[in-house]
Scaffold this motif. Structure first.
Motif, mmCIF file in Angstrom:
data_model
loop_
_atom_site.group_PDB
_atom_site.id
_atom_site.type_symbol
_atom_site.label_atom_id
_atom_site.label_comp_id
_atom_site.label_asym_id
_atom_site.label_seq_id
_atom_site.Cartn_x
_atom_site.Cartn_y
_atom_site.Cartn_z
ATOM 1 N N ARG A 88 0.918 -1.255 0.078
ATOM 2 C CA ARG A 88 0.026 0.078 0.015
ATOM 3 C C ARG A 88 0.891 1.285 0.112
ATOM 4 O O ARG A 88 0.281 2.365 0.229
ATOM 5 N N ARG A 89 2.102 0.997 -0.161
ATOM 6 C CA ARG A 89 3.157 2.348 -0.143
ATOM 7 C C ARG A 89 3.174 2.649 -1.510
ATOM 8 O O ARG A 89 3.787 1.853 -2.295
ATOM 9 N N GLY A 90 3.006 4.048 -1.855
ATOM 10 C CA GLY A 90 3.243 4.407 -3.218
ATOM 11 C C GLY A 90 4.918 4.488 -3.580
ATOM 12 O O GLY A 90 5.223 4.455 -4.746
ATOM 13 N N SER A 91 5.656 4.544 -2.570
ATOM 14 C CA SER A 91 6.829 4.467 -2.788
ATOM 15 C C SER A 91 7.564 4.058 -1.604
ATOM 16 O O SER A 91 6.933 3.717 -0.581
ATOM 17 N N PHE A 92 8.917 3.844 -1.655
ATOM 18 C CA PHE A 92 9.599 3.213 -0.576
ATOM 19 C C PHE A 92 10.895 3.794 -0.425
ATOM 20 O O PHE A 92 11.848 4.091 -1.621
ATOM 21 N N HIS A 93 11.228 4.383 0.698
ATOM 22 C CA HIS A 93 12.460 5.171 0.926
ATOM 23 C C HIS A 93 13.245 4.848 2.081
ATOM 24 O O HIS A 93 12.595 4.494 3.185
ATOM 25 N N VAL A 94 14.581 4.476 1.944
ATOM 26 C CA VAL A 94 15.629 4.212 2.818
ATOM 27 C C VAL A 94 16.405 5.178 3.115
ATOM 28 O O VAL A 94 17.003 5.857 2.318
ATOM 29 N N LEU A 95 16.589 5.514 4.445
ATOM 30 C CA LEU A 95 17.581 6.494 4.941
ATOM 31 C C LEU A 95 18.525 5.640 5.391
ATOM 32 O O LEU A 95 18.683 5.034 6.453
ATOM 33 N N ALA A 96 19.769 6.080 4.580
ATOM 34 C CA ALA A 96 21.049 5.339 4.975
ATOM 35 C C ALA A 96 21.903 6.500 5.834
ATOM 36 O O ALA A 96 22.642 7.420 4.953
ATOM 37 N N ALA A 97 22.129 6.322 7.028
ATOM 38 C CA ALA A 97 22.741 7.421 7.754
ATOM 39 C C ALA A 97 23.971 6.678 8.649
ATOM 40 O O ALA A 97 23.920 5.925 8.769
ATOM 41 N N GLY A 98 25.012 7.725 8.658
ATOM 42 C CA GLY A 98 26.253 7.060 9.133
ATOM 43 C C GLY A 98 27.476 8.164 9.010
ATOM 44 O O GLY A 98 27.218 9.333 8.903
ATOM 45 N N ASP A 99 28.593 7.755 8.706
ATOM 46 C CA ASP A 99 29.761 8.580 8.438
ATOM 47 C C ASP A 99 30.307 8.537 7.281
ATOM 48 O O ASP A 99 29.681 8.095 6.186
ATOM 49 N N SER A 100 31.576 8.472 7.037
ATOM 50 C CA SER A 100 32.244 8.350 5.652
ATOM 51 C C SER A 100 32.311 6.965 5.181
ATOM 52 O O SER A 100 32.317 6.734 3.814
ATOM 53 N N ILE A 101 31.936 5.995 6.042
ATOM 54 C CA ILE A 101 31.848 4.580 5.550
ATOM 55 C C ILE A 101 30.407 4.572 4.544
ATOM 56 O O ILE A 101 30.329 4.064 3.456
ATOM 57 N N THR A 102 29.238 5.069 5.251
ATOM 58 C CA THR A 102 28.162 5.391 4.574
ATOM 59 C C THR A 102 28.267 6.378 3.327
ATOM 60 O O THR A 102 27.660 5.903 2.400
ATOM 61 N N GLN A 103 28.888 7.388 3.396
ATOM 62 C CA GLN A 103 29.317 8.070 2.405
ATOM 63 C C GLN A 103 30.005 7.350 1.199
ATOM 64 O O GLN A 103 29.889 7.780 -0.088
#
Length: 276
Positions: free
Chosen positions: A23-38
């Motif tokens: 039922r979700r028209g979209s799907f969003h993932v927040l990937a948070a962290g430091d330079s490894i996430t970058q």
């Protein structure tokens, strides 16, 4: 408009709470962290965040309105200020969290506190726990990745077994697992949960790799290679998918849009791979 022709139910392997997608028209993932996430690759002077691979894989399953957003704060930590953005991670993260209603948050933080700040794991966890609680209170489940080891910055062989920073890094993983277990008990496994993806305890145990194998994964003994960030995207994808249920069966228009997106992204990816 997405043409979802059917629904398939997929129960997560771990049981309990799962994220219903249909039922979700979209799907969003927040990937948070430091330079490894970058996705910092210092030797090549550019970033290649794991969200590139993560989004590519998720789109193929969930459709074209899928996004994995890189919210990495290079140099940042719970108590450490970022190099290019003069914020500590809690302030930075709360801004990202408020930006939209996310479907899942992936958080990997703490290595700068451990290495640069010499901060004990318990203190790092004390600063991280409120962020986890705020995320869960918004109805957003969390995939928590404990910091990876840093063979280039922590003594190896016999010395590394007694290195205080490496010992605190291991404690960080245990504290995250304890927080996840406490959440499951407190909620009876219902509602958004914390899921710990401890890759250092599995495929990314750099200390067990030969020097040749390690060089495929680590760029400078802390940050990773482009190959490794793509593999990290695959690992995070596998974890996220294991907690999704009621997946959409995509229609022809969905596949056409995903293919067009993939073609545009591949131009950038191929250029990055070709860089010296």
């Amino acid at each position: 408009m997405s043409q979802i022709t059917d629904l398939q139910q997929q129960q997560p392997g771990s049981g309990g709470y799962c994220i219903p997608v249909q039922r979700r028209g979209s799907f969003h993932v927040l990937a948070a962290g430091d330079s490894i996430t970058q996705g910092s690759v210092p030797s090549r002077g550019f970033n290649y965040p794991y969200t590139i691979k993560l989004e590519e894989l998720l789109r193929k399953k969930l459709g074209p309105r899928t996004r994995a957003i890189d919210a990495g704060l290079g140099g940042g930590g719970i108590y450490q200020t970022g190099f290019n953005i003069p914020q500590k991670f809690p302030e930075f993260y709360r801004e990202q969290l408020a930006f939209r209603q996310w479907d899942v948050a992936v958080i990997m933080i703490g290595i700068n506190d451990l290495l640069r700040g010499g901060t004990p794991a318990a203190e790092i966890m004390a600063g991280l726990q409120p962020l986890l609680d705020e995320t869960l209170a918004r109805g957003i489940p969390v995939v928590s990745i404990p910091p990876f080891a840093a063979p280039g910055f922590v003594a190896e062989l016999i010395a590394r077994r007694t290195d205080s920073k490496e010992a605190e890094r291991k404690k960080m993983a245990e504290l995250l697992k304890a927080a996840a277990a406490a959440r499951a008990v407190a909620t009876g496994g219902q509602g958004p949960q914390i899921w710990v993806l401890d890759l250092q305890a599995g495929p990314l145990d750099f200390y067990k790799m030969s020097p040749e194998e390690r060089s495929r994964w680590l760029d400078d003994g802390l940050h990773m290679t482009q190959f490794a960030y793509e593999q990290l995207g695959q690992y995070v994808y596998d974890e996220v998918m294991s907690h999704l249920c009621y997946l959409p069966q995509l229609g022809l228009l969905d596949y056409a849009q995903v293919s067009a997106q993939e073609a545009s992204y591949s131009i950038w990816r191929n250029a990055a791979r070709a860089r010296p």
